[in-house]
Design an enzyme around this catalytic site. Structure first.
Site, PDB file in Angstrom:
ATOM      1  N   LYS A 147     -37.323 -35.546 -10.905  1.00  0.00           N
ATOM      2  CA  LYS A 147     -37.344 -35.162  -9.495  1.00  0.00           C
ATOM      3  C   LYS A 147     -38.301 -36.074  -8.731  1.00  0.00           C
ATOM      4  O   LYS A 147     -38.019 -36.522  -7.624  1.00  0.00           O
ATOM      5  CB  LYS A 147     -37.748 -33.681  -9.353  1.00  0.00           C
ATOM      6  CG  LYS A 147     -36.642 -32.748  -9.840  1.00  0.00           C
ATOM      7  CD  LYS A 147     -37.057 -31.300  -9.990  1.00  0.00           C
ATOM      8  CE  LYS A 147     -35.934 -30.527 -10.673  1.00  0.00           C
ATOM      9  NZ  LYS A 147     -36.236 -29.124 -10.934  1.00  0.00           N
ATOM     10  N   GLN A 195     -40.858 -25.101 -11.267  1.00  0.00           N
ATOM     11  CA  GLN A 195     -40.008 -25.484 -12.398  1.00  0.00           C
ATOM     12  C   GLN A 195     -39.933 -24.342 -13.411  1.00  0.00           C
ATOM     13  O   GLN A 195     -40.940 -23.771 -13.789  1.00  0.00           O
ATOM     14  CB  GLN A 195     -40.579 -26.757 -13.054  1.00  0.00           C
ATOM     15  CG  GLN A 195     -39.708 -27.319 -14.144  1.00  0.00           C
ATOM     16  CD  GLN A 195     -38.318 -27.733 -13.661  1.00  0.00           C
ATOM     17  OE1 GLN A 195     -38.173 -28.383 -12.629  1.00  0.00           O
ATOM     18  NE2 GLN A 195     -37.287 -27.333 -14.386  1.00  0.00           N
ATOM     19  N   ASP A 248     -34.717 -24.848  -3.665  1.00  0.00           N
ATOM     20  CA  ASP A 248     -33.810 -24.487  -4.770  1.00  0.00           C
ATOM     21  C   ASP A 248     -32.824 -23.403  -4.326  1.00  0.00           C
ATOM     22  O   ASP A 248     -31.889 -23.085  -5.054  1.00  0.00           O
ATOM     23  CB  ASP A 248     -34.616 -23.958  -5.978  1.00  0.00           C
ATOM     24  CG  ASP A 248     -35.002 -25.077  -6.943  1.00  0.00           C
ATOM     25  OD1 ASP A 248     -34.268 -26.088  -6.997  1.00  0.00           O
ATOM     26  OD2 ASP A 248     -36.026 -24.933  -7.647  1.00  0.00           O
TER      27      ASP A 248
END
Ligand code: NDP
Length: 289
Positions: free
Chosen positions: A52, A96, A119
């Site tokens: 990322k 994460q 997200d």
């Protein structure tokens, strides 16, 4: 038969994002900033976050990595998230997963400001998707949708069968395909581990999306000739190689189009995260270009 090449598509979309980030920077005088929280030392999580980070660099997004110890409590983690929520320089926040068992994942994800929730896991963002007015789209289903749109795969009126009902892939994918919009208007069936006569259902799909997490689970007998097959699965085999949820070598012989693993959906997931981060930055400064 078309192999749906997610790797090249990701390069193309990242080039477009890079150009948009540059234009945003010229218009607004700032670069988008993504903060990624990683808890503990899970090697896979580190690889994901490092991918990322690389993606951000490629398109001109600034990234901040917060590496936290796995002894952190839920309350301490929520307080870190609050700091990021209140920091106007940070536009996107991601935590994460997986988190250590000691952390309450739902409370932690709920603590992210929905306007920074790149997200798209926050209930407010899920609700907006379900009502057909999304703020952000979850990265993997978003990648699948772009892959289909940009390869001219029509979903309108098609029977799409999704195997998998997770909050990250299966459920939001179904919601997106149901919407009255381009890339939607599908008739959607969701299957899962309690589904009876799975092969009978999957073999009726015009478009079959596998998001199961079981190597080569979808066999030739489960697929209709001429179907489009999208393999979301990423499974690491004992020899270290990666394979999908679909028996690619056999299924490709009867499919009209199919994604490989690796090189299919995977590269698009991080790409759509970059796009969501740009969207979050635009939202933060009220830039509607
Ligand atoms: P989850 O484990 O959360 O969900 C798996 C789903 O598959 C569940 O709904 C489960 O059913 C269903 N399932 C499991 N076994 C069967 C079976 N025998 N028959 C029918 N359905 C079954 O996984 P995720 O959705 O998070 O991920 C799925 C896969 O996609 C994984 O391989 C993951 O690594 C990959 N992935 C890839 C991404 C990418 O970027 N390409 C991003 C995210 C995930 P039930 O609900 O009943 O348990």
């Amino acid at each position: 038969m078309t192999i749906l090449d997610g790797k090249s598509l990701a390069v193309e979309i990242r080039r477009e994002i890079g150009e948009s980030v540059e234009q945003f920077r010229i218009r607004c005088g700032i670069s988008p900033v993504l903060a990624a929280i990683i808890v503990g030392g899970d090697p896979a999580s580190r690889i994901y976050v490092s991918n990322k980070e690389k993606g951000c660099k490629e398109v001109g997004i600034e990234s901040r990595i917060l590496q936290l110890d796995d002894s952190i409590t839920t309350d301490e983690l929520i307080s870190k998230i609050s700091e990021l929520n209140n920091d106007p320089r940070v536009h996107g926040i991601l935590v994460q997963r997986p988190l250590p068992n000691s952390c309450n994942e739902k409370s932690i994800l709920d603590a992210i400001d929905p306007r920074k929730d790149v997200d798209a896991f926050h209930p407010e963002n899920v609700g907006l998707i379900s009502q057909g007015r999304p703020r952000f789209l979850p990265c993997t289903p978003y990648g699948v949708q772009e892959l289909m749109l940009r390869n001219g795969i029509e979903t309108d009126g098609k029977h799409v069968v999704i195997v998998g009902r997770s909050d990250i892939v299966g459920k939001p994918m179904a919601l997106m395909l149901l919407q009255r919009c381009v890339g939607g208007n599908a008739t959607v069936t969701i299957a899962h581990s309690r589904t009876k006569n799975l092969a009978e259902i999957t073999s009726r799909a015009d478009i079959l999306i596998a998001a199961i997490g079981s190597p080569r689970f979808v066999t030739l007998e489960m697929v209709k000739r001429g179907a489009v097959v999208i393999d979301v699965g990423i499974n690491r085999l004992l020899d270290g190689k990666i394979c999908g949820d679909v028996d690619f070598d056999k299924v490709k012989e009867i499919a009209n189009a199919i994604t490989p693993v690796p090189g299919g959906v995977g590269p698009l997931t991080v790409t759509m995260l970059l796009l969501n981060t740009l969207t979050a930055a635009k939202l933060a400064v009220g830039d509607d270009k």
